[in-house]
Every structure is written in C-alpha cells, then in structure tokens.
Write a protein that holds these residues in place. Structure first.
Motif, PDB file in Angstrom:
ATOM      1  N   TYR A 120     -12.577-114.684  19.449  1.00 34.60           N
ATOM      2  CA  TYR A 120     -12.009-113.437  19.998  1.00 34.60           C
ATOM      3  C   TYR A 120     -12.680-112.247  19.329  1.00 34.60           C
ATOM      4  CZ  TYR A 120      -8.664-109.727  21.142  1.00 34.60           C
ATOM      5  OH  TYR A 120      -8.097-108.573  21.592  1.00 34.60           O
ATOM      6  N   CYS A 121     -13.099-111.276  20.178  1.00 38.42           N
ATOM      7  CA  CYS A 121     -13.700-110.044  19.660  1.00 38.42           C
ATOM      8  C   CYS A 121     -13.206-108.869  20.509  1.00 38.42           C
ATOM      9  CB  CYS A 121     -15.234-110.143  19.714  1.00 38.42           C
ATOM     10  SG  CYS A 121     -16.069-108.605  19.211  1.00 38.42           S
ATOM     11  N   GLN A 122     -12.696-107.829  19.851  1.00 40.31           N
ATOM     12  CA  GLN A 122     -12.290-106.600  20.563  1.00 40.31           C
ATOM     13  C   GLN A 122     -13.020-105.416  19.949  1.00 40.31           C
ATOM     14  OE1 GLN A 122      -8.438-103.763  21.389  1.00 40.31           O
ATOM     15  NE2 GLN A 122      -8.033-105.913  21.025  1.00 40.31           N
ATOM     16  N   MET A 123     -13.673-104.644  20.835  1.00 40.35           N
ATOM     17  CA  MET A 123     -14.402-103.455  20.426  1.00 40.35           C
ATOM     18  C   MET A 123     -13.652-102.197  20.914  1.00 40.35           C
ATOM     19  SD  MET A 123     -17.174-104.142  18.795  1.00 40.35           S
ATOM     20  CE  MET A 123     -18.263-105.534  18.439  1.00 40.35           C
ATOM     21  N   PRO A 124     -13.688-101.103  20.151  1.00 40.18           N
ATOM     22  CA  PRO A 124     -13.089 -99.843  20.634  1.00 40.18           C
ATOM     23  C   PRO A 124     -13.779 -99.385  21.927  1.00 40.18           C
ATOM     24  CG  PRO A 124     -13.612 -99.701  18.291  1.00 40.18           C
ATOM     25  CD  PRO A 124     -14.276-100.933  18.784  1.00 40.18           C
ATOM     26  N   LEU A 125     -12.955 -98.929  22.905  1.00 44.01           N
ATOM     27  CA  LEU A 125     -13.507 -98.402  24.160  1.00 44.01           C
ATOM     28  C   LEU A 125     -13.394 -96.873  24.049  1.00 44.01           C
ATOM     29  CD1 LEU A 125     -14.604 -99.642  26.794  1.00 44.01           C
ATOM     30  CD2 LEU A 125     -12.363 -99.288  27.809  1.00 44.01           C
ATOM     31  N   THR A 126     -14.474 -96.276  23.514  1.00 45.93           N
ATOM     32  CA  THR A 126     -14.422 -94.867  23.137  1.00 45.93           C
ATOM     33  C   THR A 126     -15.703 -94.178  23.558  1.00 45.93           C
ATOM     34  OG1 THR A 126     -13.056 -95.437  21.219  1.00 45.93           O
ATOM     35  CG2 THR A 126     -14.076 -93.263  21.218  1.00 45.93           C
ATOM     36  N   THR A 127     -15.553 -92.951  24.055  1.00 44.36           N
ATOM     37  CA  THR A 127     -16.710 -92.113  24.381  1.00 44.36           C
ATOM     38  C   THR A 127     -16.690 -90.914  23.442  1.00 44.36           C
ATOM     39  OG1 THR A 127     -15.547 -90.717  25.970  1.00 44.36           O
ATOM     40  CG2 THR A 127     -16.489 -92.768  26.793  1.00 44.36           C
ATOM     41  N   SER A 128     -17.642 -90.050  23.624  1.00 42.53           N
ATOM     42  CA  SER A 128     -17.705 -88.852  22.777  1.00 42.53           C
ATOM     43  C   SER A 128     -16.555 -87.890  23.078  1.00 42.53           C
ATOM     44  CB  SER A 128     -19.054 -88.152  22.970  1.00 42.53           C
ATOM     45  OG  SER A 128     -19.218 -87.781  24.336  1.00 42.53           O
TER      46      SER A 128
END
Length: 733
Positions: A120-128
């Motif tokens: 399991y891997c979760q990455m932040p879903l973030t823009t500038s």
C-alpha cells in the motif's frame, strides 16, 4: 520492486501519462483514464483517489474495482482517518505492507474488499494552489518500492493532481455555466411572462396570456386563475385546459371560498401540492377536480397571489407528470405569480376605473342635461322671466332695461321696497355683454359700517385687528362683470368718496394697501330712499349721486299697475302650490277682488307673502282667503276704523305700514293721484289722533309709534312727509 523501466523510459512514460490525463476535462473521464494506468506503468495494480470536500470537511473515496474496472464512490470519510493522518495532515507519502495495512487500518481496508493489498502506498494529491486529497497506489503482490519507485510515483501523483484540479475547475466552470444558463432561462421566463401579462388590462385577456405563457414554459396543460370576491366571500375561476390536438378549452366557475380545494392557501399563504390521491378525494365535491382526475392529471399545485401580505387569489396548475412541480419550479412559479398578481391588481384597478369612468360619464351626461335645463330656466327667469306684467308702467321699465343693458353705463334703480329692483338689475346684467361673468350683489344696509369698506374693497394682511390674511373685495370679484349695490343710500358718508373714486378712476385700493388695483366693473345701484333729499340734507354726497344717476330707472309700485296683480298672483299661487305639492288651480272671485282693491305698500313682495299664506290655508282646488285672514296677515284690515277705535296706521288704505319704508315722491311734473291724496289724509288724521292720545310722545312703550305698530324712526319720517310736528298737536286739537 526493481526497475521495470529505465530512467529515460520512465520520463517518457510520465510524459505519455500527462498527455493522456490532460485530455480528460471532467472527473468521470479522468477516472476512466486512471483505470488504464496500472497496466501502462506496472508498479501497481490499482489506483484510487481520495478527494477532500471542504463544505463537509470529509473525504470521498473513488475506489477502483477489479483490475481495469470502473470506480465506486464512498462519501463521508474523515480526512485523518487511516493513512490520511500522515498524508493529509503532514503532506508526506505513506507506504506499508498489506499485512500492516490490514492490521492497523481494518476499517479502511474493509472498504477495499475487492482489492488484494500486497503493498500500500498513498501520495499527497497536491498542486501549487491547494491540497486536493490523496492518491493510493496498491499492488496486489507483496513487494516493496525503492527510492526511484517512490520518486516516480510522487511525480505520477503530481501529474494526477494537476489533472484532477483541471477536471474540478472544468466541472465548476460547467456548473457555473449551467447556473448562469439556468438564471438566464429563469430570467427569460420572468421577462416573457411579465411582458405578456403586464400590458393586459382586462381579466379575460390576462388569463389568456398567463395560461399560454405557463403552458409554453412549464409544459402545464391546465391553468386556472382563481380570484376572491371579498364582497361575497366567493371565488371566481377562469381556467384553460390545453388538449393535445384539440386546442385550448376555456371554462369558468364560481363558488364559496370555503369549498375551494385551495382554500387552505388563504391561511397558510404558501404553495399547496395535491397528489393523485388528493385529487381523487376532492373530485367528489368539486367539478374542477373531477375534470382533472378524469383527464388523467396526476398532480395539482396552487400558488397564492400575494399582495402586501393579503391573498388576492390562487394560480392553480395541474400536470400529468408526477414530478412536474419540483422545488425549483415552484420557486420560479412563485416569482411568476408575483408578476401575475401585479397584473391582476392593474386589471382590477383598470376595471374599477373604467366602471367609475362610465358612471362619471353617465352622471356628466345627466348633469349636462340638468345644466341645460337649469340654464334655460335661469335664462327664462333672469331675462325678464320673473318680471311679470302687461301694464304700460312695467312695459316702459322693460324698454328702458333693453335700452341701457348693452351699454356699460351706470344705472340707478329707484323704487319702493318690494318692487323688484334686484330683478331689474339681474335683467340688465343678463342682457349685457357681461352676462358670461358674475353679478356680485352687496346689500349696503345689511353690512355694518365698520366692515363695509373691507367688504367692498378688500384688505391686506394686518390692515386691522383680525385681518390675518389678504382678502379680495367685491369690486375685485366683480371684475369684468357687474357689481350691484343694493340700498346704496345706506352707504356711510365717509366711505362715499372712496366709492366715487372707484367709479371714476376704475381702480381701487385695499384697506391697509397703497397699490392701486385696476377693476373693470359695470355698476348698478338701487335704493328706496330719496337721494335728492339726502343730498340737500348733506346725508349723501352730491358728486356720488350724479355719478350714480347716469341712467335712472323708476320702478312703479304695485298700486300703479293693478292690471298686473292677477298675473302675478296666479304665478305666485302656482309656484307655491307646486313647491308645497298642493293642487290649486284658480282664485275665488272674492279673493281676487280683495287683491285688486288693496293698496299694497309692500308691493310685489307683500303680494307674494299673502299668496303663500293663502295657499297654506286653502284646502280645495280654488284658493280662498277670507277678509279676516287677509286683515290678520296685512295688519291692519281693509275695513275703515270706527271713530273711537285706535288701530294701527293705514288700517283702511295702506296695509303693512309697519314694515314698509317711505314711498318715493312722485316724479316731477306728474299730477297727484286722487286715491293717494285720500289715503294721505286718512293717514294724517290717524297720526294726529294717536299723538293727541299719547300727549305728543312718539317713542317708548307708550308712545305713538308703539300704538301704530311701527318703528319710531318710521313714524318720524311719515310725520315729516305729512308736515306733522309733535309740538303742534295741542294747537291742532
């Protein structure tokens, strides 16, 4: 996990992923593209999205189904629940084995039962610009990610974040466009309905436009405008039923307010929805509901027409579609109803104005007829209509009136009291060029001397105590008309110069004012006094007398025109009988003989009073007035007195002497009437007898005037005329 691709290949793959995702401008198509990522990249088998919803402060999970399958949506997850406490709160990646994931996040793992979690891997879903949530990369095999793998996945997450942001922006833009489109359509409907109904001033036309507009914009096949009549507590309905292929069918009904299916609206003042079952229940007692149920309508809606918190009526609609009246449609229909309400108020006001206008028109026509009739009556009465006579004496007077009327010359009307001086003045005015203007009358004897100047010439504000405002006088009111000064001989001597100046200069000054005011007035004066004698005694200014005496008209007394008595008596009899609703047609011979033989010192006015009394006393169609009643009215009677009787003056010759002023002296050059000489002799003897009995006392309760039934001043005037002095009574005895 080891390198599935070289570094260059990964960058090229990342570029391909970016181009593919960029083509998807909405979230649904983007999710479809994400389903293909696992096969393209090879580092994971499932990719899930966790998107943050700011209004609810929750996460929405878009969980991928079987490999390559679609997404399931799960709402209401807490942002810090599960791995989110690290990824969302700290904006750091989170990686763990499948066993650890299931052990630590059992509840979250249960939401992914179709996904086998080996890694399991979760990455932040973030823009500038903002944080959007998180993206999960799940491998079904128990493996690991090295630093290069995590760096690559972080870059893939960044590409996905940009695509998700673009998709969300696109969706927001689309929602805004739909909102604006909805507002445009909303406003378009309101404008169209407003333009359609606002110009309709008749209720029938208004209902036609309302029904057509609602049918066109809302697809409603039944429209009824139900208005309340407060006077009768009833509802008057006018409806339109649009039948497919057959055109609109109009209907109208009227019934008690309480029996209406929409009666509760008048209390709640809120829309009311009636489903099919409600329509069926109401159909048993209401014809309109029966029509709707038989025609297959599924739902009805009532919208109140509110005006200043008052329910003017109801807009009733019905449809065959159960879900026709949504909250949005009801809201829009409420705004439509407010426009209709304004139009209904305008139509009702127009109807009331039209009714009042028609009523006013009818009344004006009636008034015009009455005015024409009254003008004719006035013309008949004022153009000699009330001057009745065939005698040469009165005909001579009327010839003089016709001669002088068309000029602007001042006229002095002379004559005893009751001879009709005002009628002659009005006849002159009505035959003159000034007849369209007013004839202003002033009785100089009836106005106190202190007020006469203000009454004639007006006054300025503050001219004297009580002068709180400026006032125009009779001269100004008579401008371009006629001023009739009755009893002109009673004008105070100190006011006569100002009157003379007004006549000569044709201008006046108000009391308390210094500004000359030009006036264009035709003067007619009248008196029963001997102005010539008053001038000699310095009681009347000679210059004013000569200015007034431009064209004198002497009205003969009634005793000098006895041939006119039957005509005038008949006129007064019919006029009085009509006013009293009495049916009297003729005089008795005895009564007419008495009227012809009396001397009438009160002249026409006295004759009129006698006739009025006779009408009151007469019970049949023939007017009778016994000598006793006539004697009582005239006081004294016409019978000659006995030698020892002490009765009021002129008992046999001159009735009503107590109320009659001195007669005018005969015109110069005329011979005395034998009847007048005999009457004066009797009057002289009577006065001398009473003076002897009162020891020469004229006034007081025991004086001669009281015995004779007249005023002291009147008796003194008679004595002067007859040459009698109280001091000579003893010598003459």
């Amino acid at each position: 996990m080891g390198e599935a691709h070289s570094l260059a290949e990964r960058y090229e793959l990342l570029l391909d992923v970016s181009e593919i995702l960029e083509l998807n401008r909405d979230l649904n198509s983007l999710l479809g593209a994400l389903c293909d990522l696992p096969a393209s990249i090879g580092l994971f088998d499932y990719v899930n999205l966790l998107l943050y919803d700011a209004p609810t402060d929750t996460m929405t999970l878009f969980s991928q189904g079987d490999v390559g399958g679609g997404y399931a949506r799960i709402d209401g997850l807490a942002p810090t629940e599960g791995p989110g406490q690290v990824v969302w709160a700290r904006q750091r990646p989170f990686v763990c084995s499948g066993e650890e994931y299931r052990r630590h996040f059992l509840k979250i793992a249960a939401l992914r039962r179709n996904q086998r979690v080996g890694l399991y891997c979760q990455m932040p879903l973030t823009t500038s610009q903002r944080r959007l949530g998180g993206v999960e990369f799940i491998s079904s095999r128990p493996t690991t990610y090295d630093e290069d793998d995590l760096t690559f996945l972080r870059r893939v997450a960044s590409v996905i974040a940009i695509s998700v942001e673009n998709a969300l922006i696109g969706e927001m833009r689309q929602m805004e466009e739909e909102r604006l489109r909805g507002e445009r359509d909303h406003n378009h409907i309101l404008v169209e309905v407003t333009n359609a109904v606002i110009s309709k001033l008749k209720l029938e036309d208004l209902v036609d436009e309302v029904s057509r507009s609602i049918h066109r914009f809302f697809g409603v096949d039944f429209v009824s405008l139900d208005l309340v009549d407060p006077a009768t507590a009833t509802i008057k309905s006018r409806s339109v039923y649009f039948q497919k292929g057959l055109g609109p069918v109009w209907g109208s009904a009227q019934g008690p307010l309480g029996a209406s299916p929409m009666a509760p609206l008048f209390e709640t003042k809120a829309p009311r929805i009636l489903a099919r079952a409600d329509l069926g229940a109401l159909a048993r007692g209401h014809d309109q509901m029966t029509l709707l149920t038989n025609a297959g309508f599924q739902v009805a809606c009532g919208i109140p027409l509110l005006s200043a918190g008052h329910v003017l009526g109801v807009l009733t609609l019905a449809s065959r579609e159960r879900d026709k009246f949504t909250d949005y449609n009801i809201g829009l229909l409420g705004e439509v109803a407010s426009r209709i309400c304004i139009a209904v108020e305008n139509a009702l006001a127009y109807g009331e104005i039209s009714r009042l206008k028609d009523q006013l028109s009818r009344e004006n026509k009636q008034l015009a007829k009455e005015r024409y009739y009254l003008e004719e009556e006035i013309r008949r009465t004022e153009d000699f209509g009330d001057i009745i006579g065939i005698s040469p004496a009165i005909r001579g007077v009327l010839e003089q009136v016709e001669l002088v009327a068309d000029s602007d010359s001042t006229v002095l009307i002379l004559g005893e009291t009751g001879t009709g001086k005002e009628l002659i003045a009005r006849a002159i005015h009505m035959l003159s060029q000034r007849k369209k203007r007013t004839m202003i009358k002033v009785n100089c004897a009836a106005i106190p001397s202190a007020l006469l100047e203000s009454d004639l010439f007006g006054h300025e504000k503050g001219a004297f105590t009580g002068a709180i405002a400026q006032k125009s006088g009779r001269f100004e009111l008579a401008d371009r008309g006629t001023l009739f000064l009755d009893e002109v001989g009673d004008i105070p001597i100190d006011l006569q110069p100002k009157l003379l100046r007004a006549l000569q200069e044709r201008e006046i000054e108000r009391v308390g004012g210094h500004q000359p005011i030009p006036v264009d007035v035709r003067m007619i004066a009248a008196t029963n006094r001997d102005l010539t004698g008053m001038v000699e005694k310095r009681l009347f200014r000679g210059d004013l007398y000569y200015r007034l005496n431009v064209f004198p008209i002497l009205i003969p007394p009634l005793r000098e025109r006895r041939e006119d008595i039957p005509l005038m008596a008949d006129y007064f009899m019919r006029k009085t009988a009509r006013k009293m609703n009495r049916a009297i047609e003729a005089f008795s011979a005895e009564t007419m003989d008495m009227l012809l033989n009396l001397p009438w010192p009160g002249n026409v006015r006295e004759l009129q009073n006698v006739i009025e009394r006779a009408v009151i006393l007469t019970k049949g169609p023939v007017l009778h007035l016994p000598a006793t009643e006539l004697r009582h009215h005239l006081a004294p009677s016409a019978a000659l007195p006995s030698e020892d009787a002490v009765i009021p003056l002129r008992a046999a010759v001159l009735p009503s002497a107590a109320s009659a002023p001195d007669p005018l002296p005969p015109p110069a050059g005329s011979s005395p009437n034998p009847g007048d000489l005999a009457g004066e002799a009797i009057e002289r003897d009577q006065i001398l007898r009473v003076l002897r009995e009162t020891n020469g006392i004229v006034g007081g309760p025991r004086g001669a005037a009281a015995h004779l039934g007249m005023k002291r001043t009147t008796l003194l005037s008679r004595m002067r005329r007859l040459g009698i002095s109280p001091k000579e009574v003893d010598h003459r005895a």
